[in-house]
Design an enzyme around this catalytic site. Structure first.
Site, PDB file in Angstrom:
ATOM      1  N   ARG B  12      48.805  43.540  30.215  1.00  9.93           N
ATOM      2  CA  ARG B  12      48.282  42.974  28.973  1.00  9.93           C
ATOM      3  C   ARG B  12      47.473  41.699  29.253  1.00  9.93           C
ATOM      4  NH1 ARG B  12      47.914  38.266  26.227  1.00  9.93           N
ATOM      5  NH2 ARG B  12      50.069  37.749  26.818  1.00  9.93           N
ATOM      6  N   ASP B  13      48.142  40.644  29.660  1.00  7.65           N
ATOM      7  CA  ASP B  13      47.451  39.361  29.821  1.00  7.65           C
ATOM      8  C   ASP B  13      46.406  39.453  30.927  1.00  7.65           C
ATOM      9  OD1 ASP B  13      46.777  36.714  29.475  1.00  7.65           O
ATOM     10  OD2 ASP B  13      48.769  35.922  29.854  1.00  7.65           O
ATOM     11  N   HIS B 206      56.260  31.224  29.831  1.00 16.97           N
ATOM     12  CA  HIS B 206      55.012  31.920  30.193  1.00 16.97           C
ATOM     13  C   HIS B 206      54.098  30.859  30.792  1.00 16.97           C
ATOM     14  CE1 HIS B 206      51.696  34.920  29.351  1.00 16.97           C
ATOM     15  NE2 HIS B 206      50.967  33.817  29.321  1.00 16.97           N
ATOM     16  N   HIS B 208      50.945  29.597  33.342  1.00 14.36           N
ATOM     17  CA  HIS B 208      49.722  29.912  34.084  1.00 14.36           C
ATOM     18  C   HIS B 208      49.658  29.009  35.305  1.00 14.36           C
ATOM     19  CE1 HIS B 208      47.336  32.605  31.299  1.00 14.36           C
ATOM     20  NE2 HIS B 208      48.488  32.430  30.683  1.00 14.36           N
ATOM     21  N   CYS B 239      42.962  33.156  29.712  1.00 13.81           N
ATOM     22  CA  CYS B 239      42.750  33.147  28.268  1.00 13.81           C
ATOM     23  C   CYS B 239      41.277  32.892  28.012  1.00 13.81           C
ATOM     24  CB  CYS B 239      43.590  32.066  27.592  1.00 13.81           C
ATOM     25  SG  CYS B 239      43.217  31.927  25.824  1.00 13.81           S
ATOM     26  N   ASN B 248      47.966  34.035  35.223  1.00 16.41           N
ATOM     27  CA  ASN B 248      49.402  33.805  35.146  1.00 16.41           C
ATOM     28  C   ASN B 248      49.961  33.499  36.521  1.00 16.41           C
ATOM     29  OD1 ASN B 248      48.790  36.320  33.084  1.00 16.41           O
ATOM     30  ND2 ASN B 248      50.222  34.838  32.255  1.00 16.41           N
TER      31      ASN B 248
END
Lengths: 308, 308
Positions: B12-13, B206, B208, B239, B248
């Protein structure tokens, strides 16, 4: 007064681990720029035979140049008595002796058994006591957290050798994760024990970022009370006798970590990046690491010294 | 039973942050390989309009494929009610709603003010309560540690929004360092406060790795009691609305950190590297990060589950 000492080892650990030889004039400019950025201690050279390590052939000259920089603690590495004597003659303020916890690594790195290396440490301390009483001597315990040759290293092995070093009369005993094996639980445990057993002779942390764990280990070491950290600009470095052991933790990222946590380093990031540009220009083909140089400081970033 | 949950967010990310579109069959193979490596929760898709994010056009199909894998907790992201409804219809076990602490980031990322986003969360919770009572809803607090647009974010801002989210009825509130601004002191402080204030609704971390601090922040979060960590294989991610916010934290390096510290993840590194090879083959031009894949596990390495 800064609360944490970042000891820059790029000019020694970094440059001795790459094939290129940085010209003396470039070393001079780079080291001067690092000092301008606020680094108060720089390990500028290794006193080893030039035929073994041509990158360090100008060690005495580099030390003399560095001694002219204001308020800089000039550190060097020396693996044996001859090297230590040359370093002391050149005027180095501090000599680190690499003492491997793993005997296999000791034989590969300095071609000495434990007994032989301990004898060397005694001789260097005696020499210092006799003629250069102001100089500091550190035993840097290589492979303190594990060894690519010998595998796991127990806390007891590392702590026993640390005690032996203190008994030999060194001023401080640092722990080096030469091979990138350390984890934060081990770091916290081992540095806590080191401080308990050696008191003021417990030295700093020298971490490599081989498995990406370098700054995680710094957090654990901080909790154990460590306040001196080796790092290398751009992550230059490694160990030719520890396969897979890539560079030191990156000075730029370490400084950001410490300052963001409210720990004053005395270092200015913009000036540090100017030093990096000098390194980049001097070694255009060498990979440089680090995240902060790409990302920059956060918006609204406040240095610890400004927040206090 | 593993003691720490590594929640893989690469599909996803990671995938939503790169230009390439991974074909559905490649996603299926990659996700299956991740599950085989022992990842028990994978965020497999984002339910957003395909015209905004073509990388996620196959979200429902990817969820259905993932539901066929044994013992996998299938998580997704959804920024609004329509997305959440589609995700629930597809059968997702968990939906994360991205709720920005910085209102500027909220407007850029989901085009909603705080008030509008809070209303969305209420609507999604009501929908879940009505028709899919088994599904879990997480509010993922973006920019919880600082914002590239708004600058510094205070603990009070983050904690107030966390409380609002709990009042809205979400099951857990996680904190996201969307922009790589977090430092370990802040992480320890904020997660400790989150757990004090939200109890069982305090969620995971979460992080990064924008400024190289990701694993350092994990160490601090572990100390604060956090036991769920998002990570992305190869560090894929970022992002698009937070300039400079690169990927991440790297799953491979995180798993090594945790296992080396004696925390069982249930994950097998060799199998994880097989999944990485599938990712590598599917996205041959995309940079992949991480140190462990190059360095390998240390000699004599022991998994936490074997040491126990």
């Amino acid at each position: 007064m800064p609360s944490v000492l970042v000891s820059e080892v790029g000019p020694r650990d970094g440059l001795q681990s790459i094939a290129a030889v940085m010209p003396t004039h470039a070393k001079r400019r780079w080291i001067a720029a690092l000092a301008r950025a606020g680094l108060r201690e720089i390990e500028v050279a290794s006193f080893v035979p030039p035929r073994l390590m041509p990158q360090m052939a100008d060690a005495a000259e580099v030390v003399q140049d560095a001694l002219a920089l204001p308020d800089l603690h000039v550190a060097v590495l020396a693996p044996n008595l001859q090297g230590a004597r040359a370093a002391l003659q050149a005027g180095a303020h501090k000599i680190t002796l690499p003492v491997s916890v793993s005997e296999a690594h000791s034989l590969a790195n300095v071609r000495k058994s434990h007994a032989q290396m301990i004898e060397t440490v005694r001789e260097v301390v005696a020499l210092r006591d006799e003629d250069w009483p102001e100089a500091r001597i550190e035993a840097g315990l290589s492979t303190a957290f594990g060894c690519t040759l010998a595998g796991a290293i127990s806390d007891a092995q590392t702590l026993a050798l640390a005690q032996t070093m203190a008994d030999c009369g060194v001023d401080e005993v640092g722990l080096s994760d030469t091979t990138g094996y350390a984890n934060p639980a081990q770091v916290r445990r081992l540095f806590s024990a080191l401080q308990r057993e050696l008191g003021e002779r417990a030295g700093g942390a020298h971490f490599h970022n081989t498995r990406g764990q370098g700054l995680a280990n710094v957090v654990a070491a901080l909790e154990a009370g460590v306040r001196t950290f080796d790092a290398s600009q751009g992550g230059l470095g490694g160990c030719p006798h520890a396969p897979g052991a890539t560079g030191n933790i990156v000075t730029e990222d370490l400084v950001f970590l410490l300052e963001a946590m409210g720990l004053d380093t005395g270092i200015d990031v913009a000036a540090l990046l100017e030093a990096r540009a000098i390194l980049r220009a001097a070694l255009p083909d060498e990979p440089l690491y680090g995240h902060l140089p790409d990302a920059g400081l956060p918006k609204d970033f406040v240095y610890a010294r400004e927040a206090a």
